[in-house]
Design a protein around this motif. Sequence first.
Motif, PDB file in Angstrom:
ATOM      1  N   PRO A   1       0.836  -1.205   0.000  1.00 61.03           N
ATOM      2  CA  PRO A   1       0.000   0.000   0.000  1.00 61.03           C
ATOM      3  C   PRO A   1       0.865   1.247   0.000  1.00 61.03           C
ATOM      4  O   PRO A   1       1.980   1.257   0.548  1.00 61.03           O
ATOM      5  N   ASP A   2       0.365   2.313  -0.608  1.00 60.66           N
ATOM      6  CA  ASP A   2       1.175   3.528  -0.801  1.00 60.66           C
ATOM      7  C   ASP A   2       1.747   4.061   0.498  1.00 60.66           C
ATOM      8  O   ASP A   2       2.923   4.423   0.569  1.00 60.66           O
ATOM      9  N   HIS A   3       0.911   4.109   1.556  1.00 60.58           N
ATOM     10  CA  HIS A   3       1.400   4.696   2.799  1.00 60.58           C
ATOM     11  C   HIS A   3       2.441   3.807   3.476  1.00 60.58           C
ATOM     12  O   HIS A   3       3.399   4.306   4.060  1.00 60.58           O
ATOM     13  N   THR A   4       2.280   2.480   3.353  1.00 54.60           N
ATOM     14  CA  THR A   4       3.276   1.566   3.929  1.00 54.60           C
ATOM     15  C   THR A   4       4.579   1.632   3.145  1.00 54.60           C
ATOM     16  O   THR A   4       5.671   1.631   3.732  1.00 54.60           O
ATOM     17  N   ALA A   5       4.479   1.671   1.807  1.00 57.00           N
ATOM     18  CA  ALA A   5       5.677   1.756   0.971  1.00 57.00           C
ATOM     19  C   ALA A   5       6.440   3.047   1.228  1.00 57.00           C
ATOM     20  O   ALA A   5       7.676   3.060   1.282  1.00 57.00           O
ATOM     21  N   ALA A   6       5.698   4.161   1.399  1.00 59.48           N
ATOM     22  CA  ALA A   6       6.355   5.440   1.664  1.00 59.48           C
ATOM     23  C   ALA A   6       7.101   5.409   2.997  1.00 59.48           C
ATOM     24  O   ALA A   6       8.220   5.919   3.113  1.00 59.48           O
ATOM     25  N   TYR A   7       6.494   4.785   3.999  1.00 66.80           N
ATOM     26  CA  TYR A   7       7.154   4.680   5.301  1.00 66.80           C
ATOM     27  C   TYR A   7       8.388   3.786   5.216  1.00 66.80           C
ATOM     28  O   TYR A   7       9.456   4.122   5.744  1.00 66.80           O
ATOM     29  N   TYR A   8       8.237   2.677   4.528  1.00 67.00           N
ATOM     30  CA  TYR A   8       9.333   1.713   4.429  1.00 67.00           C
ATOM     31  C   TYR A   8      10.500   2.287   3.631  1.00 67.00           C
ATOM     32  O   TYR A   8      11.669   2.073   3.964  1.00 67.00           O
TER      33      TYR A   8
ATOM     34  N   GLU B   1       8.343  10.831   0.959  1.00 66.69           N
ATOM     35  CA  GLU B   1       7.163  11.620   1.280  1.00 66.69           C
ATOM     36  C   GLU B   1       6.004  11.210   0.391  1.00 66.69           C
ATOM     37  O   GLU B   1       6.165  10.997  -0.809  1.00 66.69           O
ATOM     38  N   LEU B   2       4.824  11.099   0.976  1.00 66.01           N
ATOM     39  CA  LEU B   2       3.626  10.704   0.251  1.00 66.01           C
ATOM     40  C   LEU B   2       2.594  11.811   0.340  1.00 66.01           C
ATOM     41  O   LEU B   2       2.207  12.233   1.428  1.00 66.01           O
ATOM     42  N   THR B   3       2.173  12.266  -0.819  1.00 63.05           N
ATOM     43  CA  THR B   3       1.136  13.297  -0.882  1.00 63.05           C
ATOM     44  C   THR B   3      -0.116  12.684  -1.475  1.00 63.05           C
ATOM     45  O   THR B   3      -0.088  12.136  -2.583  1.00 63.05           O
ATOM     46  N   ARG B   4      -1.204  12.759  -0.729  1.00 63.17           N
ATOM     47  CA  ARG B   4      -2.467  12.184  -1.193  1.00 63.17           C
ATOM     48  C   ARG B   4      -3.567  13.228  -1.145  1.00 63.17           C
ATOM     49  O   ARG B   4      -3.637  14.033  -0.220  1.00 63.17           O
ATOM     50  N   ALA B   5      -4.411  13.174  -2.163  1.00 58.89           N
ATOM     51  CA  ALA B   5      -5.543  14.101  -2.231  1.00 58.89           C
ATOM     52  C   ALA B   5      -6.692  13.527  -1.409  1.00 58.89           C
ATOM     53  O   ALA B   5      -7.452  12.684  -1.873  1.00 58.89           O
ATOM     54  N   THR B   6      -6.801  13.952  -0.166  1.00 57.84           N
ATOM     55  CA  THR B   6      -7.854  13.457   0.723  1.00 57.84           C
ATOM     56  C   THR B   6      -8.611  14.625   1.326  1.00 57.84           C
ATOM     57  O   THR B   6      -8.054  15.723   1.504  1.00 57.84           O
ATOM     58  N   GLU B   7      -9.855  14.398   1.645  1.00 64.53           N
ATOM     59  CA  GLU B   7     -10.682  15.404   2.299  1.00 64.53           C
ATOM     60  C   GLU B   7     -10.756  15.087   3.796  1.00 64.53           C
ATOM     61  O   GLU B   7     -11.150  13.986   4.176  1.00 64.53           O
ATOM     62  N   PRO B   8     -10.343  16.032   4.631  1.00 64.64           N
ATOM     63  CA  PRO B   8     -10.388  15.770   6.084  1.00 64.64           C
ATOM     64  C   PRO B   8     -11.815  15.586   6.566  1.00 64.64           C
ATOM     65  O   PRO B   8     -12.750  16.205   6.064  1.00 64.64           O
ATOM     66  N   ILE B   9     -11.977  14.700   7.552  1.00 63.99           N
ATOM     67  CA  ILE B   9     -13.287  14.450   8.143  1.00 63.99           C
ATOM     68  C   ILE B   9     -13.583  15.529   9.175  1.00 63.99           C
ATOM     69  O   ILE B   9     -12.752  15.822  10.043  1.00 63.99           O
ATOM     70  N   THR B  10     -14.736  16.134   9.060  1.00 63.99           N
ATOM     71  CA  THR B  10     -15.123  17.187   9.985  1.00 63.99           C
ATOM     72  C   THR B  10     -15.654  16.579  11.277  1.00 63.99           C
ATOM     73  O   THR B  10     -16.597  15.795  11.262  1.00 63.99           O
ATOM     74  N   CYS B  11     -15.024  16.918  12.398  1.00 67.69           N
ATOM     75  CA  CYS B  11     -15.476  16.429  13.690  1.00 67.69           C
ATOM     76  C   CYS B  11     -15.019  17.389  14.770  1.00 67.69           C
ATOM     77  O   CYS B  11     -14.200  18.298  14.525  1.00 67.69           O
ATOM     78  N   ASP B  12     -15.512  17.206  15.959  1.00 71.19           N
ATOM     79  CA  ASP B  12     -15.210  18.085  17.071  1.00 71.19           C
ATOM     80  C   ASP B  12     -13.732  17.972  17.449  1.00 71.19           C
ATOM     81  O   ASP B  12     -13.263  16.896  17.820  1.00 71.19           O
ATOM     82  N   SER B  13     -13.005  19.060  17.352  1.00 67.31           N
ATOM     83  CA  SER B  13     -11.567  19.039  17.621  1.00 67.31           C
ATOM     84  C   SER B  13     -11.260  18.712  19.079  1.00 67.31           C
ATOM     85  O   SER B  13     -10.273  18.027  19.376  1.00 67.31           O
ATOM     86  N   ASN B  14     -12.096  19.194  19.996  1.00 66.03           N
ATOM     87  CA  ASN B  14     -11.880  18.880  21.411  1.00 66.03           C
ATOM     88  C   ASN B  14     -12.053  17.389  21.685  1.00 66.03           C
ATOM     89  O   ASN B  14     -11.307  16.787  22.465  1.00 66.03           O
ATOM     90  N   LEU B  15     -13.065  16.787  21.024  1.00 66.00           N
ATOM     91  CA  LEU B  15     -13.283  15.354  21.199  1.00 66.00           C
ATOM     92  C   LEU B  15     -12.097  14.557  20.657  1.00 66.00           C
ATOM     93  O   LEU B  15     -11.633  13.597  21.295  1.00 66.00           O
ATOM     94  N   VAL B  16     -11.611  14.962  19.492  1.00 63.90           N
ATOM     95  CA  VAL B  16     -10.454  14.283  18.900  1.00 63.90           C
ATOM     96  C   VAL B  16      -9.246  14.382  19.816  1.00 63.90           C
ATOM     97  O   VAL B  16      -8.513  13.411  20.045  1.00 63.90           O
TER      98      VAL B  16
END
Length: 476
Positions: free
Chosen positions: A36-43, A47-62
């Motif tokens: 997988p891309d993220h595992t290969a990048a770590y290994y 640097e791995l750049t991916r086009a992802t949309e952040p999930i909106t949630c309560d920052s205090n809860l996180v």
Amino acid sequence: MAEQQPHSAVDEENVNSSDSETPPENSRRCVQLQLPDHTAAYYDRTELTRATEPITCDSNLVENVCSNYIIVKNILSHLPWQEKLLCKHVCSTWNSAIHALKKEQLNPADFVIDLQLSAIKNGIKFIKSSNFPTEPLVVFTFLNTAAMEFTSKCMSLLPHPCNPPCEKEHSMLDWVQQEVCAPKNCMLIVRASHLSYLPLLKSPTFGKSITYDLMFRGLYPTISGLYIPTIPDVKYQVINIKSNSDLEKAFYYEVREESKDNIFKGVIVYVTEKYLLHSVEDFHYLNYFREVQPDIPYALGGCIVEDSIYDKNDIKLNIDCVNTGDYFVSENLISIGIFSVPKSIINTEGEKCSFDMYSLVIESTDWHKTKIQKVINEFANRVPQFEHSVVLKLSCVGRDKRHEMEQSYFRAAFPNTPLIGCYGNGEIGINHPARLVVEEPPSRKRQRRDPAPQLGIVYSYSTVFVYIGWGKITSS
């Protein structure tokens, strides 16, 4: 039971068996899986750049969840070990949780790929007794000749190795490597005509047990394996011998260097059929363990098999052979797996994860069922039983129906120990602890034909059990 062909379960019209060269990538029927891309990048430390949309949630809860050690540890405990490699770099809390889990999640796991005709029609499943939560120390994988070149469409493999599933086929060996080991190279693969596989009774894999009768009734492709997690203070290494000159350059040097700071607990030896057994002198090199460690006993078990694979490049070569219609055979003559612990932990105080190995040789003269049961029970009474344990069974095909008997008696003596192994053409082993010597009156009744002489550590018509245990000792 219908016998399966040792190739793909799908159409092979694209295979050109007369082509001895590796075909172009776009014309290959079987392709190697990628990390997988993220595992290969770590290994690969890229640097791995991916086009992802952040999930909106309560920052205090996180923040509260991600900084709570108990919650974090519980969440991370369900992740596979590859994901834990990445998560330990998030923050000090996550790093501490993962280090704690590494010491706690020490259970072994067995797995099997069901390649019978009914399973192929409904999707080929990778079945495992439990997850692989901790980085593996070693993965023992056994397969028969029919499974060596077996491939199948990505869509037919469950779970799908690619996301989304690709249009190509994948090698079963490559799939196992991807599911259990990748990116680590710690899988020792053995190819033999017939296999042994006896999971625990309540395990999800128990229904796929490989019995003697089942194996000899139909030679369908079979792959099974055993995962042993990284154990504190335990080191595992493999010495591959590809030529006789490697014995001096690799084997003797590595064993000599290892013995300076470590104690050998157990040795697993797979000798391929290319290394012919002319005499007992062919295996004199194994006595070198006793020379460098004369006063401390260790376990030893092995057998002569069709082939062994350790290098990931061999899996790639096997895939290339599938695409060209060639038959793959590795260059390995001998594969030696060595378990050791540091000398520095001996006689030290404090709570340590205990680890030990023991081996038992049931000789050709141990033919009657009462004698077999007695030998196994004596062994069980003389070795400690651990919280976590596995056993390798390396046996001669010529012991006939005694295979089921031996496995049954061993399971009765070690009810919580999964068993796996293969049938070879000659067995290697020592008794640790040494067997009790009891003189028995000679019997005039012949149980079987006279066995070949048993010389040193090399046997015939025998069975060798190698018991590996770690964690708390539950009984002694």
